[in-house]
Enzyme design. Structure first.
Site: not given
Ligand code: MV4
Length: 451
Positions: A116, A235, A237, A291
């Site tokens: 990442k 997390h 969907k 993917r």
């Molecule tokens: C974040 C965030 C808030 N701020 N990054 C969750 C999994 C991964 N896709 C990254 N995620 C997040 N990153 C920053 N800088 C909040 C999340 C997050 C989230 C992101 C997308 C969909 C659902 C989520 C649920 C919790 C936290």
């Protein structure tokens, strides 16, 4: 073009890949664990090979067994689907070492996007907007506090080897930073064998918007619009839709072209999804998935492009299915992931499906590998199937989704169908007014009508 494709996966995505192969006139090899001997893709494939006992590590993740299955059947390519080995760069390399084609991106790109920190550095270099944060990893020797203060609290500590929400810790204030850093790093070390972490500005109520891209590996790439995947639980969907209710055509064109250009510069090969958080009119890159994704049918329904067909063609050296100008977003699509789980507690509910009646009609698609009498095994994910609905407008799509959900019958196991029947009648959902935390807040209220 390939002569015979081994599908190194199970369930609905194995069936989806099999369908694309058949339509291309390509022979198919199904692999299965002893628990999946009665799976639909096994019945429909030209050949099938049992690759091991139920546990994924002994079957679907068993690289020697998969290589042996290719050897036995004479397959010349492997489609990994999603999950399992689909983003395992070493697997892609091992296949190449055995003169087998991996239907996916170049191993170097899988590896880059799997880290990442490297993914973010690459995105930034290619002109993709990223979340403000540390330039790379934050080690013990760095002045993490100074970096965090420069970003501005609250900050999020993320694991380089994480992704999909694993290895993340919020530090609301200065006082929380050291503990968040050590906790995230220790958890990442034990979960992924790599404790490196980085910092990002924590975005409070963003939406999760992902851009679908497709590259030919030779400098050609297009984008196929976005999917709004903000409705998630832990997390995972739950409900995905396209186009996003809150993205304007101008914003779509701008971020889409930024992503397509980045993929051209990388000479990216195959399908990919560039994940953003979207808040106050700004896109912030968080991750890239190399993917085919569970929710790819949403994009297929609004663009008319068969993404798995395209994936196979470009992997075989073929051209992109169309030019960027030929990609037109038509109407609206919503996907509901229907799981074999209790709709309130989400406790898994494997077992035999006694009654199964999928909905039909114009604009209704079911991607599922279950059938009446099928036994959902307890060893894998609990996906029963994906209900994808298309309409000329979001309003028509919602009405059709409501009708399809009411028509669907799955008995003998518990499913999350009642949750979707409640969501499709929920004012915030009908208005498209939600964010990444909305679903967990809705479920926590406990007064859901999901029964
Ligand atoms: C974040 C965030 C808030 N701020 N990054 C969750 C999994 C991964 N896709 C990254 N995620 C997040 N990153 C920053 N800088 C909040 C999340 C997050 C989230 C992101 C997308 C969909 C659902 C989520 C649920 C919790 C936290």
């Amino acid at each position: 073009m390939f002569d015979k494709i081994l599908i190194a996966n199970r369930g609905e995505i194995a069936l989806r890949v099999l369908r694309a192969c058949k339509e291309l006139g390509i022979a198919t090899v199904a692999v299965h664990s002893t628990a999946d001997a009665n799976a639909m893709h096994v019945r429909l494939a030209d050949e099938s090979v049992c690759i091991g006992p139920p546990a994924a590590k002994d079957s679907y993740l068993n690289i020697p067994a998969l290589l042996a299955a290719c050897e036995i059947t004479g397959a010349d390519a492997v489609h990994p689907g999603y999950g399992f080995l689909s983003e395992n760069a070493r697997f892609a390399e091992i296949l190449a070492e055995h003169n087998l084609h991996f239907i996916g991106p170049k191993a170097e790109h899988i590896r880059t996007m799997g880290d990442k920190i490297e993914a973010k550095k690459t995105a930034k270099r290619l002109g993709i907007p990223v979340v403000p944060g540390s330039d790379g990893g934050v080690g013990a020797g760095d002045d993490a506090m100074a970096i965090a203060k420069k970003i501005g609290f609250p900050v999020l500590v993320k694991a380089a080897a994480g992704g999909g929400g694993r290895g993340m810790k919020v530090a609301p204030t200065e006082a929380d930073l050291m503990l968040a850093l050590s906790t995230a790093s220790n958890e990442a070390k034990s979960a992924f064998g790599d404790g490196s972490v980085y910092l990002e500005k924590y975005l409070g109520k963003p939406r999760h918007i992902e851009i679908q891209i497709l590259g030919d590996g030779r400098g050609g790439a297009i984008h196929l619009g976005e999917r709004d995947c903000s409705l998630q639980r832990r997390h995972q969907k739950v409900w995905e839709e396209g186009p996003s209710p809150i993205i304007s055509p101008e914003a779509r064109a701008k971020i889409g072209e930024t992503c397509a250009k980045a993929m051209r510069d990388m000479q990216y090969l195959g399908v990919g999804t560039i994940e953003f958080l979207y808040e106050d009119g700004e896109f912030y890159f968080i991750e890239m998935n190399t993917r085919i994704q569970v929710e790819h049918p949403v994009t297929e329904m609004i663009t008319g492009i068969d993404l798995v067909n395209a994936q196979i063609r470009v992997a075989a050296g073929g051209d992109l299915p169309c030019t960027q100008d030929e990609i037109v977003v038509n109407g609206h699509a919503i996907e509901c992931r229907i799981n074999a789980e209790n709709p309130v507690t989400f406790r898994p509910s494997p077992g035999k499906i006694l009654q199964y009646h999928p909905p039909g009609g114009l604009g209704v698609r079911i991607d599922s590998a279950v059938y009446q009498g099928y036994v959902i095994p307890p060893y894998y994910d609990s996906l029963v199937g994906k209900l994808i609905v298309h309409g000329k407008t979001r309003g028509e799509c919602l009405m059709r989704l409501r009708r399809a959900l009411d028509e669907m019958v799955v008995e003998g196991i518990e499913t999350t169908l009642p949750l979707f029947r409640a969501l499709v009648r929920e004012p915030n959902i009908i208005d498209g007014d939600y964010h990444i935390h909305w679903l967990e807040q809705y479920l926590a209220k406990g007064d859901t009508k999901a029964h």
